[in-house]
Scaffold this motif. Structure first.
Motif, PDB file in Angstrom:
ATOM      1  N   UNK A 138       0.839  -1.199   0.000  1.00 60.74           N
ATOM      2  CA  UNK A 138       0.000   0.000   0.000  1.00 60.74           C
ATOM      3  C   UNK A 138       0.873   1.247   0.000  1.00 60.74           C
ATOM      4  N   UNK A 139       0.538   2.207  -0.849  1.00 63.82           N
ATOM      5  CA  UNK A 139       1.254   3.480  -0.884  1.00 63.82           C
ATOM      6  C   UNK A 139       0.450   4.535  -0.137  1.00 63.82           C
ATOM      7  N   UNK A 140       1.117   5.246   0.769  1.00 59.43           N
ATOM      8  CA  UNK A 140       0.469   6.323   1.527  1.00 59.43           C
ATOM      9  C   UNK A 140       1.063   7.644   1.035  1.00 59.43           C
ATOM     10  N   UNK A 141       0.257   8.452   0.350  1.00 60.73           N
ATOM     11  CA  UNK A 141       0.744   9.735  -0.164  1.00 60.73           C
ATOM     12  C   UNK A 141       0.731  10.740   0.976  1.00 60.73           C
ATOM     13  N   UNK A 142       1.880  11.313   1.281  1.00 57.69           N
ATOM     14  CA  UNK A 142       1.976  12.235   2.418  1.00 57.69           C
ATOM     15  C   UNK A 142       2.516  13.572   1.954  1.00 57.69           C
ATOM     16  N   UNK A 143       1.695  14.611   2.094  1.00 53.65           N
ATOM     17  CA  UNK A 143       2.106  15.934   1.630  1.00 53.65           C
ATOM     18  C   UNK A 143       3.128  16.560   2.575  1.00 53.65           C
ATOM     19  N   UNK A 144       2.999  16.269   3.855  1.00 53.41           N
ATOM     20  CA  UNK A 144       3.858  16.952   4.833  1.00 53.41           C
ATOM     21  C   UNK A 144       4.491  15.951   5.793  1.00 53.41           C
ATOM     22  N   UNK A 145       5.432  16.457   6.588  1.00 51.21           N
ATOM     23  CA  UNK A 145       6.069  15.633   7.615  1.00 51.21           C
ATOM     24  C   UNK A 145       5.020  15.116   8.597  1.00 51.21           C
ATOM     25  N   UNK A 146       4.084  15.977   8.956  1.00 52.66           N
ATOM     26  CA  UNK A 146       3.043  15.581   9.921  1.00 52.66           C
ATOM     27  C   UNK A 146       2.194  14.450   9.351  1.00 52.66           C
ATOM     28  N   UNK A 147       1.855  14.540   8.069  1.00 51.80           N
ATOM     29  CA  UNK A 147       1.073  13.471   7.427  1.00 51.80           C
ATOM     30  C   UNK A 147       1.833  12.145   7.500  1.00 51.80           C
ATOM     31  N   UNK A 148       3.137  12.206   7.235  1.00 47.54           N
ATOM     32  CA  UNK A 148       3.942  10.986   7.220  1.00 47.54           C
ATOM     33  C   UNK A 148       4.022  10.380   8.617  1.00 47.54           C
ATOM     34  N   UNK A 149       4.221  11.237   9.608  1.00 48.85           N
ATOM     35  CA  UNK A 149       4.299  10.742  10.992  1.00 48.85           C
ATOM     36  C   UNK A 149       2.982  10.081  11.397  1.00 48.85           C
ATOM     37  N   UNK A 150       1.884  10.724  11.025  1.00 47.41           N
ATOM     38  CA  UNK A 150       0.568  10.195  11.399  1.00 47.41           C
ATOM     39  C   UNK A 150       0.327   8.844  10.722  1.00 47.41           C
ATOM     40  N   UNK A 151       0.720   8.740   9.444  1.00 45.57           N
ATOM     41  CA  UNK A 151       0.505   7.480   8.722  1.00 45.57           C
ATOM     42  C   UNK A 151       1.311   6.349   9.366  1.00 45.57           C
ATOM     43  N   UNK A 152       2.553   6.655   9.740  1.00 49.81           N
ATOM     44  CA  UNK A 152       3.405   5.627  10.354  1.00 49.81           C
ATOM     45  C   UNK A 152       2.853   5.226  11.731  1.00 49.81           C
ATOM     46  N   UNK A 153       2.429   6.230  12.500  1.00 53.70           N
ATOM     47  CA  UNK A 153       1.824   5.937  13.807  1.00 53.70           C
ATOM     48  C   UNK A 153       0.654   4.986  13.680  1.00 53.70           C
ATOM     49  N   UNK A 154      -0.203   5.243  12.702  1.00 56.63           N
ATOM     50  CA  UNK A 154      -1.406   4.409  12.617  1.00 56.63           C
ATOM     51  C   UNK A 154      -1.065   2.995  12.141  1.00 56.63           C
ATOM     52  N   UNK A 155      -0.044   2.856  11.292  1.00 55.40           N
ATOM     53  CA  UNK A 155       0.374   1.507  10.883  1.00 55.40           C
ATOM     54  C   UNK A 155       0.937   0.758  12.092  1.00 55.40           C
ATOM     55  N   UNK A 156       1.760   1.444  12.888  1.00 55.66           N
ATOM     56  CA  UNK A 156       2.353   0.809  14.072  1.00 55.66           C
ATOM     57  C   UNK A 156       1.266   0.426  15.081  1.00 55.66           C
ATOM     58  N   UNK A 157       0.287   1.317  15.258  1.00 57.56           N
ATOM     59  CA  UNK A 157      -0.793   1.038  16.217  1.00 57.56           C
ATOM     60  C   UNK A 157      -1.600  -0.178  15.767  1.00 57.56           C
ATOM     61  N   UNK A 158      -1.919  -0.223  14.465  1.00 52.43           N
ATOM     62  CA  UNK A 158      -2.702  -1.342  13.935  1.00 52.43           C
ATOM     63  C   UNK A 158      -1.949  -2.656  14.099  1.00 52.43           C
ATOM     64  N   UNK A 159      -0.619  -2.578  14.060  1.00 51.85           N
ATOM     65  CA  UNK A 159       0.187  -3.800  14.195  1.00 51.85           C
ATOM     66  C   UNK A 159       0.432  -4.152  15.660  1.00 51.85           C
ATOM     67  N   UNK A 160      -0.046  -3.294  16.570  1.00 52.03           N
ATOM     68  CA  UNK A 160       0.194  -3.515  17.996  1.00 52.03           C
ATOM     69  C   UNK A 160       1.668  -3.474  18.348  1.00 52.03           C
ATOM     70  N   UNK A 161       2.417  -2.617  17.630  1.00 51.03           N
ATOM     71  CA  UNK A 161       3.880  -2.624  17.763  1.00 51.03           C
ATOM     72  C   UNK A 161       4.351  -2.039  19.085  1.00 51.03           C
ATOM     73  N   UNK A 162       5.399  -2.633  19.630  1.00 44.17           N
ATOM     74  CA  UNK A 162       6.070  -2.083  20.813  1.00 44.17           C
ATOM     75  C   UNK A 162       7.499  -1.661  20.460  1.00 44.17           C
ATOM     76  N   UNK A 163       8.149  -2.462  19.601  1.00 47.18           N
ATOM     77  CA  UNK A 163       9.519  -2.146  19.199  1.00 47.18           C
ATOM     78  C   UNK A 163       9.592  -1.989  17.684  1.00 47.18           C
ATOM     79  N   UNK A 164      10.301  -0.952  17.268  1.00 47.20           N
ATOM     80  CA  UNK A 164      10.484  -0.678  15.841  1.00 47.20           C
ATOM     81  C   UNK A 164      11.976  -0.664  15.548  1.00 47.20           C
ATOM     82  N   UNK A 165      12.417  -1.446  14.564  1.00 51.84           N
ATOM     83  CA  UNK A 165      13.808  -1.323  14.120  1.00 51.84           C
ATOM     84  C   UNK A 165      13.827  -0.464  12.861  1.00 51.84           C
TER      85      UNK A 165
END
Lengths: 477, 255
Positions: free
Chosen positions: A81-108
């Motif tokens: 899936x491609x997430x189009x992000x216009x700004x830094x904030x958009x990119x951070x939010x998209x990554x946060x939601x992917x991590x949350x959906x994955x139930x992530x605790x540690x990210x490498x």
């Protein structure tokens, strides 16, 4: 990352006085330059490859929308899936939601300058995640809570002793008698810690050196293999890339790869060049279950169609900073944001504004060495000059510079007056110097005489002497 | 002098005009030795580079027009400076992108403009000079001449013909000296750091005389060498090639 670029002058003066840093910069100056020259000399078609690489990127940038759409379609086809992000904030939010959906605790993380650009680590840590950098250099500066000082060698400003001290401070299990005097032993120590982190991680985030429109693949190059472990062991792989990373075909990417490592580290090829296309398929033995691409704009599309479009050819090899006398003197942290050296002097004002980073395009001697080694033939001095012009138009240049120039123009556009004035000045300076031949102090030129003597004029200007000579010649004739 | 000799307009450069006329006299001699008639237009002042590199397009264009007008009657324009030569040759045509008339005039002038030493060797076929100097010298490749105009082998070729002269290369002769026009006064600490390294490389070469083709770089390096008490002297390469080394070196005491 918060910019400190406005403070360039203070930061650079501090860096010049830092003896440890100066020793480390001496290694940049010696190592990278010779390696690049040797490896370029061994490849007769190196210059032709640079032309080809430039042409590929120019073509792509002219049709960027087309290739990005094609790329997205192919990623989707392969199950990503491609997430189009216009700004830094958009990119951070998209990554946060992917991590949350994955139930992530540690990210490498594999090394990514984009993640520095959007200050990703701080953001994920605020979300309560543990973030581990896996590139050795990036891991070291993470321990020190510092930003990278170079785009391919983030810890190049440090000495081995400093790294050893950091490891002993942070690695609690490390026996005191363990020998850490060689680079190999430092690598082994980092690896022993990182191995478990790869296994613990729920999400792996890597950058991308290229995105391939033809196949929907991303490519990452490393010398440590950390990218491969970051992206293949966790359940979720997130690729974070800015939109100018796309190239049309695999063939195009491999052509540019041939100039990338040679320009960056002086290697013919990096140790690992890894292609990823979508998540794990049913028949695959390993790989992530989810594959996401964060496609970041963050100001780049605004550069298209302007005099800064050519900057989007940059492949982040660092050759310009490796060859820059200013970078050699002040190091990467002086530049105050993610991208240092000549490429940063063009890119930083483009992304965060020239009001904040106006020093950067000015702090160049225009020696042109950056352009002469850029594998993508980016005319860096020309673009720094464009920024200086924009600053001048916006009245951002210092008042003293503007007054000085208008004073100079007043005389220089009136040749008779100019010759009278230069004749006077030459006489006065000659008299001030007496028989010494040089001046150690000069009004209005403290920047010069603080460090250098000023050679005194010979007494008369050439125009005066030439007029006298012409008279003599006419008489003699 | 015969009329079929090319008429050369000498672009003196503002630094040479005011601070070191001996370089321009040496240039005249070398050009005359190469069979040229040399004239020095009175209406020249500055090529506009300080304004150009400071982002001041309007003043740059005014100075460029003045220079074009002053020199367009000559067969060649020659400057004893790679930096000013490159300004006219490489940068004037791009200044007038939106002005067909001035663009054409700038391009015509650019095609006839050369840096002095490369003009002597590449255009006039000069392979040797009649000069003597018993000295061990080192040569700094100034950035604009080197990277914008390809001046590298030409001065070394002519220096090799100077009787008694021994050329010893310094470490990294192609690295900038930190002058950079207004850079040296806008960022004095960085400029000093760069020229300090350069002075170290010059000293380590064992040469007693430093040569280069641009007075700006020479003033910077000579100023630093003198301030740090070095015995190494500095001259424009044209003075040596013309055999005109009677005047004190740059920044040296008058005899």
């Amino acid at each position: 990352m918060e910019s400190q670029s406005h403070d360039f002058k203070n930061r650079s003066s501090g860096a010049i006085k830092d003896e440890q840093l100066q020793r480390a910069l001496g290694n940049v100056r010696k190592g990278f330059i010779k390696k690049r020259a040797d490896v370029a000399a061994k490849l007769p078609e190196f210059e032709a490859l640079r032309d080809a690489a430039r042409d590929i990127k120019n073509h792509t940038l002219e049709h960027l929308d087309l290739y990005l759409e094609r790329y997205e379609a192919k990623v989707t086809e392969s199950g990503g899936k491609v997430h189009w992000c216009a700004s830094a904030a958009d990119a951070r939010a998209a990554i946060s939601s992917i991590c949350a959906a994955a139930g992530a605790k540690t990210v490498t993380k594999g090394k990514s300058m984009i993640s520095e650009e959007i200050a990703l680590n701080d953001h994920l840590e605020k979300d309560g995640l543990t973030v581990v950098e896996t590139d050795l250099g990036e891991y070291i500066i993470q321990l020190r809570k510092e930003p990278p000082s170079h785009i391919i060698a983030p810890a190049v400003h440090l000495s081995r002793d400093q790294v050893e001290a950091d490891f002993r401070r942070v690695h609690r299990e490390l026996p005191e008698d363990r020998n850490l005097t060689e680079p190999e032993s430092l690598v082994a120590e980092a690896r022993s810690i990182l191995r478990q982190k790869y296994l613990d991680a729920n999400v792996g985030i890597t950058g991308a050196n290229f995105l391939i429109a033809e196949t929907g693949s991303s490519i990452i190059v490393t010398n440590e293999g950390n990218g491969d472990l970051t992206q293949s062991l966790p359940k979720v792989h997130i690729v974070i890339a800015s939109l100018e990373k796309v190239v049309p075909t695999l063939e195009d990417a491999t052509a540019i790869l041939r100039v990338l490592a040679r320009s960056a580290t002086g290697q013919e090829f990096t140790s690992y060049t890894t292609f990823s296309t979508g998540p794990k398929r049913a028949e695959d033995l390993d790989g992530p279950e989810e594959y996401h691409v964060i496609l970041l704009d963050n100001g780049r599309s605004k550069m298209l169609g302007t005099e800064f479009q050519e900057m989007l050819r940059c492949i982040r090899c660092g050759a310009c900073m490796n060859h820059c006398p200013v970078y050699h003197s002040v190091g990467g942290h002086s530049y105050g944001w993610v991208y240092p050296g000549p490429m940063g002097a063009v890119l930083t004002p483009s992304l965060i504004g020239v009001e904040e980073s106006g020093h950067l395009p000015n702090a160049s001697t225009f020696c042109g060495r950056c352009e002469s080694v850029c594998p993508m033939r980016i005319p860096l001095p020309k673009m720094m000059r464009h920024w200086r012009e924009r600053e001048f138009e916006k009245h951002l240049s210092p008042a003293t510079v503007r007054q000085g120039l208008s004073f100079w123009r007043f005389f220089a556009t009136r040749p008779a007056l100019y010759q009278f004035a230069t004749g006077m000045a030459a006489r006065v300076l000659r008299a001030m110097a007496g028989s010494k031949g040089r001046l150690s102090r000069l009004p209005l030129a403290g920047g010069w005489t603080k460090y250098r003597d000023f050679p005194a004029p010979e007494g008369k200007t050439f125009q005066q002497l030439w007029a006298e000579e012409q008279k003599k010649r006419r008489k003699a004739a | 002098m015969s009329q079929d000799q090319p008429r050369v307009g000498l672009f003196v450069t503002c630094l040479i005009d005011m601070l070191r006329p001996s370089v321009a006299f040496a240039s005249v001699k070398l050009l005359e030795d190469a069979g040229c008639r040399v004239e020095v237009p009175r209406s020249q002042t500055c090529c506009g580079q300080p304004a150009y590199n400071s982002g001041d397009r309007k003043d740059t264009e005014a100075l460029a027009r003045q220079t074009i007008e002053a020199f367009e009657g000559y067969d060649y324009v020659v400057a004893p400076s790679g930096s000013c030569g490159a300004m006219i040759k490489d940068h004037y045509p791009t200044l007038f992108a939106g002005d067909p008339e001035w663009r054409a005039r700038a391009e015509a002038l650019a095609g006839r403009t050369f840096e002095l030493i490369s003009f002597l060797v590449d255009q006039r076929g000069m392979t040797s000079v009649e000069a003597k100097l018993a000295a061990k010298v080192t040569y700094h490749d100034s950035c604009s001449g080197l990277r914008e105009l390809g001046v590298k082998a030409q001065p070394r070729r002519l220096l090799a013909s100077v009787e008694g002269l021994e050329l010893t290369e310094m470490n990294e002769p192609e690295v900038c000296c930190g002058f950079g026009g207004t850079f040296c006064v806008k960022y004095p600490d960085i400029s000093n750091e760069i020229v300090g390294k350069k002075a170290g490389d010059i000293e380590a070469s064992g040469a007693e005389l430093l040569l280069a083709g641009d007075l700006g770089c020479l003033m910077n390096m000579a100023g630093k060498l003198k301030r740090s008490g070095s015995k190494v002297e500095a001259r424009h390469v044209a003075e040596v090639l013309a055999g005109m080394t009677d005047t004190p070196a740059i920044g040296e005491e008058r005899k």
